[in-house]
Each structure stands twice: as structure tokens, then as C-alpha cells.
Design a protein around this motif. Structure first.
Motif, PDB file in Angstrom:
ATOM      1  N   HIS A  18       0.834  -1.203   0.000  1.00  0.00           N
ATOM      2  CA  HIS A  18       0.000   0.000   0.000  1.00  0.00           C
ATOM      3  C   HIS A  18       0.872   1.258   0.000  1.00  0.00           C
ATOM      4  O   HIS A  18       0.578   2.228  -0.727  1.00  0.00           O
ATOM      5  CB  HIS A  18      -0.911   0.002   1.228  1.00  0.00           C
ATOM      6  N   THR A  19       1.929   1.249   0.813  1.00  0.00           N
ATOM      7  CA  THR A  19       2.837   2.406   0.853  1.00  0.00           C
ATOM      8  C   THR A  19       3.505   2.617  -0.494  1.00  0.00           C
ATOM      9  O   THR A  19       3.623   3.747  -0.981  1.00  0.00           O
ATOM     10  CB  THR A  19       3.902   2.200   1.941  1.00  0.00           C
ATOM     11  N   VAL A  20       3.924   1.527  -1.126  1.00  0.00           N
ATOM     12  CA  VAL A  20       4.551   1.633  -2.445  1.00  0.00           C
ATOM     13  C   VAL A  20       3.568   2.221  -3.447  1.00  0.00           C
ATOM     14  O   VAL A  20       3.910   3.133  -4.218  1.00  0.00           O
ATOM     15  CB  VAL A  20       5.053   0.259  -2.925  1.00  0.00           C
TER      16      VAL A  20
ATOM     17  N   VAL B 198       3.868   5.550  -5.697  1.00  0.00           N
ATOM     18  CA  VAL B 198       3.792   5.471  -7.154  1.00  0.00           C
ATOM     19  C   VAL B 198       2.781   6.483  -7.688  1.00  0.00           C
ATOM     20  O   VAL B 198       3.035   7.186  -8.681  1.00  0.00           O
ATOM     21  CB  VAL B 198       3.438   4.043  -7.606  1.00  0.00           C
ATOM     22  N   LYS B 199       1.622   6.585  -7.032  1.00  0.00           N
ATOM     23  CA  LYS B 199       0.617   7.558  -7.465  1.00  0.00           C
ATOM     24  C   LYS B 199       1.142   8.987  -7.348  1.00  0.00           C
ATOM     25  O   LYS B 199       0.863   9.836  -8.211  1.00  0.00           O
ATOM     26  CB  LYS B 199      -0.657   7.397  -6.631  1.00  0.00           C
ATOM     27  N   THR B 200       1.913   9.246  -6.289  1.00  0.00           N
ATOM     28  CA  THR B 200       2.498  10.580  -6.127  1.00  0.00           C
ATOM     29  C   THR B 200       3.503  10.871  -7.233  1.00  0.00           C
ATOM     30  O   THR B 200       3.554  11.981  -7.767  1.00  0.00           O
ATOM     31  CB  THR B 200       3.190  10.701  -4.753  1.00  0.00           C
ATOM     32  N   VAL B 201       4.297   9.864  -7.596  1.00  0.00           N
ATOM     33  CA  VAL B 201       5.253  10.023  -8.694  1.00  0.00           C
ATOM     34  C   VAL B 201       4.523  10.334  -9.997  1.00  0.00           C
ATOM     35  O   VAL B 201       4.921  11.231 -10.744  1.00  0.00           O
ATOM     36  CB  VAL B 201       6.125   8.754  -8.851  1.00  0.00           C
TER      37      VAL B 201
ATOM     38  N   GLY C  36       0.544   6.571 -16.058  1.00  0.00           N
ATOM     39  CA  GLY C  36       0.772   5.229 -15.543  1.00  0.00           C
ATOM     40  C   GLY C  36       2.205   4.786 -15.704  1.00  0.00           C
ATOM     41  O   GLY C  36       3.062   5.544 -16.203  1.00  0.00           O
ATOM     42  N   ARG C  37       2.470   3.540 -15.303  1.00  0.00           N
ATOM     43  CA  ARG C  37       3.835   3.011 -15.316  1.00  0.00           C
ATOM     44  C   ARG C  37       4.431   3.002 -16.722  1.00  0.00           C
ATOM     45  O   ARG C  37       5.585   3.386 -16.915  1.00  0.00           O
ATOM     46  CB  ARG C  37       3.846   1.594 -14.732  1.00  0.00           C
TER      47      ARG C  37
END
Length: 350
Positions: free
Chosen positions: A323-325, A329-332, A340-341
Motif C-alpha cells: 500500500h505504501t509503495v 507510485v501515485k504521487t510520482v 501510468g507506469r
């Protein structure tokens, strides 16, 4: 001044238009006859792009030599070491405390200005708690009113919006589609700081980034080659000076270009090899993270994503929850403006 600069954030600029806009914005508060604005690689401190407005490229060239190998008291390296990020050459030199007004360095710097019709210069290093972003320099013509402490104080107040403007410029126009791949090219610069030879790959690079085909100023190739060469020479004798690694943003050259240089002798007085290549992957990630304001943890996660790791693998590697990751990722994605990625990896050139 700040409002006019903030209004320009996100605009598209061609060649030296950005310097002209900044000049118009600050002119009513700090009058000047010439302006240069250079953006730096915030990781290495090397100048990576720049703009001039009624500021002679020949003066920039001569000042580069004095800054890196001579005795200019207010090169970016030296201004960075001052308590206040402002340097004044000529005029009312009470605006700063060191070095002494009659030092040989000051005299030589003033001689260089005079040779190009300038009477004094005011320099502002654009830095904050997160990095070193650029340098703003103002000129007044010889015989005109000199800069003073009040001018320096007013100029220092607009450091923050200028940093924002440079950061937005550096992150605008990110390449979303693949460009023809160019292998790295090598340019050999001689002891006189003039190009001696270059590989066919380097010729291809110089053709690709020719100002006639893009948005960079016409004076850029001459100044940029000398800048990175002199930076390499100084870094060899002074490791605390900026590392000679520049990364020009896509908005400047149409594609992100990494330029780095290495002296070919032990004392840095002979030939220098200048390497031009695509700024992608691990070469791009540090400066990409800095310009987009990524935290150290967010940069770690982008590095893992770039290497192909899945969020659960990243979580195990960093000893945090998935969840933290995912939150990071969403913040990035938000900070870098990607959806998206896949788009993030494409932006990094993966």
C-alpha cells in the motif's frame, strides 16, 4: 515581478524568448541593459541550458574562461560559497562582503566587462534547500548608473519564482514518442578549447541538435562546448567544483541530451573528450527526479520500476507495505504528469 514570472510558467519558448520575458518582467524593478539566464543540472551543478537577451555571446565565452580557469570572483562555483547568493562586479560593491573590491579577480572581471561595453554586472545564484537550479546575470552599460545593494536585495527576492520557471521549463515538452536512436558520439577539444576532431556519431549528434532545426539559441553550440570543457578542467583540479555532466531538457534541444567531459591528461591542460549521448535510464533518473521534485524514497521506487520490479517486489526490497509503495507510485505519477507506469518508463527512455 513575481506575478509576471509566475504567469509565464508553462508557456512554450523558442530560442532566447525566455530571457526576453524575464527581462521585461524584472526591468521595472531592477533596470538593466542585458540579461542571461542559465539553468543547471541540480545534481552536478553543471550548466545545462541557457538564454541571452542583449547579452553578447562573446562576453559569455570570455567570462566562462575566467570563471573556470581564471580569477573571476563570482563564478557559480564561488557564488555558491557566499552567505548570500548575490555577486556584484563594478558599481557599489558594498552589496557583498567578499572578496575585497580591489582584488585582482575583481579587476580582471571588470576588465572583461569593459571590453564588451559593460560597466557592471549583478549575478544571482538560483538555489534553495533542494538544490542549485541556475544563474541570473544582469548587465548595465559602461557609463550608466551602477548596480547597488538595493538592486541586489530586490533581485534576490524573486529567486523562488525564477526557480519555478526554470523547473517548469526543464520538465515541459517531455518526449512521449521514440526518436531515432543515436549512438554516443565523442568530440576531442584541444588545449586551446577549440574542437580538434570528432567521430561520425558526434557529427550526427551535432546535426541533430543544430539550432537551425530546433528551439535552442544560435549561440548555444559554441558556448556549451566551451562550458563543459572548462568545467571538466576545473573539476579535475578542484573536485568540489561542479562535475562536468550536463543534461539538456527536451524543451531546449527537442530531445534530452546528456553531455559529459573528461580530460585526457593528468593535469587537465591538454585534450578533453566530450561525450554526447541520449539522456535515458540511469543517466537521466537523478536529474529527472530533481527537476520533478521527487523525494529520495520516490526516486528509489522509480529506480525499481525502471528495473522491472513489481510493487510487491519493491515493498519487500524496501521493507514497506505494498500500500505504501502504491501511494508513492501515485504521487510520482502526479508529480511527473504521466498516466501510468508505461508512460513513466517511456519518459525515462526504457
Amino acid at each position: 515581478m513575481a506575478r509576471r514570472l509566475e504567469a509565464a510558467v508553462g508557456e512554450r519558448f523558442v530560442r532566447d524568448e525566455l530571457a526576453e520575458l524575464v527581462s521585461r518582467a524584472i526591468g521595472p524593478c531592477v533596470a538593466h541593459d542585458g540579461l542571461r539566464l542559465f539553468g543547471m543540472n541540480p545534481v552536478t551543478g553543471a550548466v545545462s541550458f541557457g538564454f541571452l537577451h542583449t547579452f553578447s555571446p562573446g562576453l559569455v565565452r570570455d567570462q566562462l574562461y575566467e570563471s573556470y580557469l581564471g580569477d573571476d570572483p563570482f563564478s557559480p562555483v564561488d557564488v555558491a560559497r557566499l552567505p548570500a547568493p548575490v555577486g556584484l562586479i563594478g558599481g557599489d560593491e558594498r552589496a557583498d562582503q567578499a572578496p575585497p573590491p580591489r582584488s585582482p579577480g575583481r579587476r580582471r572581471a571588470l576588465e572583461v566587462l569593459t571590453a564588451h561595453g559593460a560597466g557592471c554586472e549583478l549575478r544571482l545564484l538560483l538555489r534553495d534547500g533542494r538544490g542549485l537550479w541556475g544563474l541570473l546575470s544582469l548587465l548595465r552599460s559602461e557609463g550608466g548608473r551602477a548596480f547597488g545593494p538595493d538592486d541586489a536585495e530586490r533581485l534576490a527576492r524573486i529567486s523562488s519564482p525564477l526557480i519555478t520557471l526554470l523547473r517548469r521549463y526543464a520538465t515541459a515538452g517531455e518526449p512521449r514518442t521514440a526518436r531515432p536512436y543515436l549512438p554516443a558520439g565523442v568530440v576531442i577539444v584541444g588545449a586551446d578549447n577549440e574542437v580538434r576532431s570528432l567521430t561520425p556519431e558526434a557529427r550526427a549528434w551535432l546535426g541533430e541538435i543544430d539550432p537551425a532545426h530546433g528551439m535552442a539559441p544560435e549561440w548555444m553550440p559554441m558556448v556549451a562546448m566551451r562550458e563543459i570543457t572548462l568545467a571538466a578542467r576545473r573539476h579535475l583540479i578542484d573536485p568540489s567544483a561542479p562535475a562536468p555532466v550536463a543534461c539538456s531538457p527536451a524543451a531546449f534541444l527537442g530531445r534530452r541530451v546528456a553531455v559529459h567531459a573528461q580530460p585526457l591528461d593528468a593535469d587537465g591542460t591538454g585534450d578533453v573528450a566530450v561525450i554526447l549521448q541520449e539522456a535515458t535510464g540511469d543517466l537521466l533518473l537523478p536529474v529527472f527526479s530533481a527537476w520533478h521534485g521527487l523525494t529520495a524514497r520516490e526516486r528509489q521506487i522509480v529506480q525499481h520500476l525502471h528495473s522491472g520490479a513489481a510493487p510487491k517486489q519493491i515493498a519487500r526490497s524496501l521493507s514497506v507495505s505494498p500500500h505504501t509503495v502504491n501511494t508513492h507510485v501515485k504521487t510520482v505519477f502526479r508529480k511527473t504528469g504521466v498516466s501510468g507506469r508505461d508512460e513513466l518508463l517511456a519518459t525515462l527512455g526504457a
